[in-house]
Design a protein around this motif. Structure first.
Motif, PDB file in Angstrom:
ATOM      1  N   LEU A 222       0.722  -1.109  -0.045  1.00  0.00           N
ATOM      2  CA  LEU A 222       0.060   0.012  -0.109  1.00  0.00           C
ATOM      3  C   LEU A 222       0.897   1.193  -0.065  1.00  0.00           C
ATOM      4  O   LEU A 222       0.598   2.115  -0.813  1.00  0.00           O
ATOM      5  CB  LEU A 222      -1.056   0.128   1.000  1.00  0.00           C
ATOM      6  N   ALA A 223       1.877   1.237   0.674  1.00  0.00           N
ATOM      7  CA  ALA A 223       2.526   2.557   1.015  1.00  0.00           C
ATOM      8  C   ALA A 223       3.487   2.676  -0.277  1.00  0.00           C
ATOM      9  O   ALA A 223       3.745   3.708  -0.767  1.00  0.00           O
ATOM     10  CB  ALA A 223       3.680   2.258   2.315  1.00  0.00           C
ATOM     11  N   SER A 224       3.992   1.421  -0.985  1.00  0.00           N
ATOM     12  CA  SER A 224       4.841   1.588  -2.031  1.00  0.00           C
ATOM     13  C   SER A 224       4.032   2.122  -3.279  1.00  0.00           C
ATOM     14  O   SER A 224       4.562   2.570  -4.329  1.00  0.00           O
ATOM     15  CB  SER A 224       5.153   0.461  -2.524  1.00  0.00           C
ATOM     16  N   SER A 225       2.446   2.256  -3.422  1.00  0.00           N
ATOM     17  CA  SER A 225       1.865   2.590  -4.368  1.00  0.00           C
ATOM     18  C   SER A 225       1.544   4.196  -4.210  1.00  0.00           C
ATOM     19  O   SER A 225       1.141   4.995  -5.119  1.00  0.00           O
ATOM     20  CB  SER A 225       0.561   1.989  -4.363  1.00  0.00           C
ATOM     21  N   TRP A 226       1.808   4.963  -3.127  1.00  0.00           N
ATOM     22  CA  TRP A 226       1.583   6.453  -2.817  1.00  0.00           C
ATOM     23  C   TRP A 226       2.361   7.211  -3.654  1.00  0.00           C
ATOM     24  O   TRP A 226       3.539   6.974  -3.890  1.00  0.00           O
ATOM     25  CB  TRP A 226       1.594   6.848  -1.379  1.00  0.00           C
ATOM     26  N   GLU A 227       1.998   8.408  -3.897  1.00  0.00           N
ATOM     27  CA  GLU A 227       2.827   9.293  -4.730  1.00  0.00           C
ATOM     28  C   GLU A 227       3.957   9.872  -3.971  1.00  0.00           C
ATOM     29  O   GLU A 227       3.744   9.992  -2.636  1.00  0.00           O
ATOM     30  CB  GLU A 227       1.558  10.528  -4.982  1.00  0.00           C
ATOM     31  N   GLN A 228       5.063  10.031  -4.650  1.00  0.00           N
ATOM     32  CA  GLN A 228       6.328  10.549  -3.802  1.00  0.00           C
ATOM     33  C   GLN A 228       6.476  12.031  -4.303  1.00  0.00           C
ATOM     34  O   GLN A 228       6.428  12.343  -5.310  1.00  0.00           O
ATOM     35  CB  GLN A 228       7.294   9.621  -4.214  1.00  0.00           C
ATOM     36  N   ARG A 229       6.636  12.958  -3.386  1.00  0.00           N
ATOM     37  CA  ARG A 229       6.761  14.484  -3.627  1.00  0.00           C
ATOM     38  C   ARG A 229       7.835  14.508  -2.700  1.00  0.00           C
ATOM     39  O   ARG A 229       8.394  14.311  -1.534  1.00  0.00           O
ATOM     40  CB  ARG A 229       5.633  15.075  -3.487  1.00  0.00           C
ATOM     41  N   LYS A 230       8.826  15.762  -3.297  1.00  0.00           N
ATOM     42  CA  LYS A 230      10.062  16.464  -2.468  1.00  0.00           C
ATOM     43  C   LYS A 230       9.387  17.323  -1.414  1.00  0.00           C
ATOM     44  O   LYS A 230       8.286  17.989  -1.815  1.00  0.00           O
ATOM     45  CB  LYS A 230      10.813  17.272  -3.376  1.00  0.00           C
ATOM     46  N   LEU A 231       9.804  17.301  -0.240  1.00  0.00           N
ATOM     47  CA  LEU A 231       9.629  18.158   0.746  1.00  0.00           C
ATOM     48  C   LEU A 231       9.611  19.654   0.287  1.00  0.00           C
ATOM     49  O   LEU A 231       8.586  20.287   0.801  1.00  0.00           O
ATOM     50  CB  LEU A 231      10.369  17.867   1.989  1.00  0.00           C
TER      51      LEU A 231
ATOM     52  N   VAL B 194       3.005  10.452  -0.052  1.00  0.00           N
ATOM     53  CA  VAL B 194       2.151  11.460   0.113  1.00  0.00           C
ATOM     54  C   VAL B 194       0.585  10.760  -0.406  1.00  0.00           C
ATOM     55  O   VAL B 194       0.116  10.594  -1.485  1.00  0.00           O
ATOM     56  CB  VAL B 194       2.134  12.727  -0.943  1.00  0.00           C
ATOM     57  N   PRO B 195       0.031  10.105   0.706  1.00  0.00           N
ATOM     58  CA  PRO B 195      -1.330   9.345   0.229  1.00  0.00           C
ATOM     59  C   PRO B 195      -2.512  10.452   0.079  1.00  0.00           C
ATOM     60  O   PRO B 195      -2.276  11.674   0.150  1.00  0.00           O
ATOM     61  CB  PRO B 195      -1.469   8.664   1.687  1.00  0.00           C
ATOM     62  N   SER B 196      -3.565  10.124  -0.207  1.00  0.00           N
ATOM     63  CA  SER B 196      -4.835  11.005  -0.291  1.00  0.00           C
ATOM     64  C   SER B 196      -5.026  11.551   1.114  1.00  0.00           C
ATOM     65  O   SER B 196      -4.610  10.978   1.914  1.00  0.00           O
ATOM     66  CB  SER B 196      -5.963  10.160  -0.826  1.00  0.00           C
ATOM     67  N   ALA B 197      -5.685  12.570   1.060  1.00  0.00           N
ATOM     68  CA  ALA B 197      -6.055  13.451   2.178  1.00  0.00           C
ATOM     69  C   ALA B 197      -6.874  12.562   3.525  1.00  0.00           C
ATOM     70  O   ALA B 197      -6.692  12.689   4.488  1.00  0.00           O
ATOM     71  CB  ALA B 197      -6.986  14.744   1.881  1.00  0.00           C
ATOM     72  N   VAL B 198      -7.707  11.772   2.647  1.00  0.00           N
ATOM     73  CA  VAL B 198      -8.425  10.793   3.722  1.00  0.00           C
ATOM     74  C   VAL B 198      -7.644   9.722   4.275  1.00  0.00           C
ATOM     75  O   VAL B 198      -7.498   9.753   5.582  1.00  0.00           O
ATOM     76  CB  VAL B 198      -9.557   9.933   2.698  1.00  0.00           C
ATOM     77  N   GLU B 199      -6.713   9.348   3.510  1.00  0.00           N
ATOM     78  CA  GLU B 199      -5.765   8.186   4.023  1.00  0.00           C
ATOM     79  C   GLU B 199      -4.832   8.942   4.979  1.00  0.00           C
ATOM     80  O   GLU B 199      -4.549   8.294   6.135  1.00  0.00           O
ATOM     81  CB  GLU B 199      -4.953   7.452   2.794  1.00  0.00           C
TER      82      GLU B 199
END
Length: 229
Positions: A25-34, A175-180
């Protein structure tokens, strides 16, 4: 971490499916730079030791940041009000910039208070995100093993280690969805509270043998979940 604790953690990992199912599940989340999700600011400047211990403003000590994923809003020092300093705001994250060992550099903490006239100590920097992150999720995500491992790699030094805030801003984080994020933030906050509660159990409840092993298993499993990866 002691050998006994590592053994317990390993046994829990094999027997509890919850932790294992979080990996894909974690590996499918979007990755964004801080750095693409906020900006940084500095702590107190131009102060001497005579400036502390009195005044109507407050500052967040280094140890408060180091010790707590969620900043202890009551563990503050006194200082005079100074309009030239950066005030912290609800949802800000703080990072330590220096330590004696590389694995203790970049320890983070998130501020969840609307108090006014509160500043950050000189040995940390602040990060003001743009609402990309749920604050509770941000707190525990930054303390996860994967992020901590990446922060440790940024440490530079010999006898004392430092970290560059520009390098920290280059880190990519999940960066998961806001709900997650909201659900995860609440989940890990409760787990952290459970760990604290278990660690405060009176000594007379910690008996030899089966009860002690059960206690260690509970703590191991809770910490395993908090690791998030």
């Amino acid at each position: 971490m002691s050998g006994d604790f590592e053994q317990a953690e390993s046994r829990v990992c094999q027997s509890e499916g919850t932790y294992v199912t979080m990996r894909p599940l974690a590996s499918s989340w979007e990755q964004r730079k801080l750095g693409n999700c906020g900006t940084t600011y500095g702590g107190l400047t131009g102060k001497t030791k005579e400036d502390f211990g009195h005044g109507n403003a407050r500052f967040i000590p280094y140890t408060n940041v180091f010790d707590n994923p969620l900043t202890d809003t009551k563990r503050l020092g006194a200082v005079e009000i100074d309009s030239s300093q950066n005030q912290v705001a609800y949802g800000d994250a703080f990072f330590t910039v220096s330590s004696e060992t590389p694995d203790e550099v970049g320890m983070s903490s998130v501020w969840l208070s609307d108090q006014e006239d509160v500043y950050l100590n000189s040995f940390c920097f602040g990060y003001r995100q743009d609402s990309t992150f749920d604050p509770h999720y941000l707190a525990y995500m930054l303390r996860s093993r994967s992020v901590r491992s990446n922060l440790t790699l940024l440490a530079q030094g010999i006898s004392r280690f430092n970290i560059s805030k520009n390098k920290v801003m280059e880190l990519s984080v999940p960066v998961p969805s806001a709900v997650e994020q909201e659900q995860l933030g609440q989940y890990f906050t409760k787990l952290d509270s459970l760990i604290t509660l278990h660690q405060r159990e009176p000594p007379h409840t910690m008996k030899e043998g089966k009860n002690a092993n059960r206690y260690q298993w509970r703590i191991a499993f809770l910490r395993l979940l908090l690791a998030m990866d």
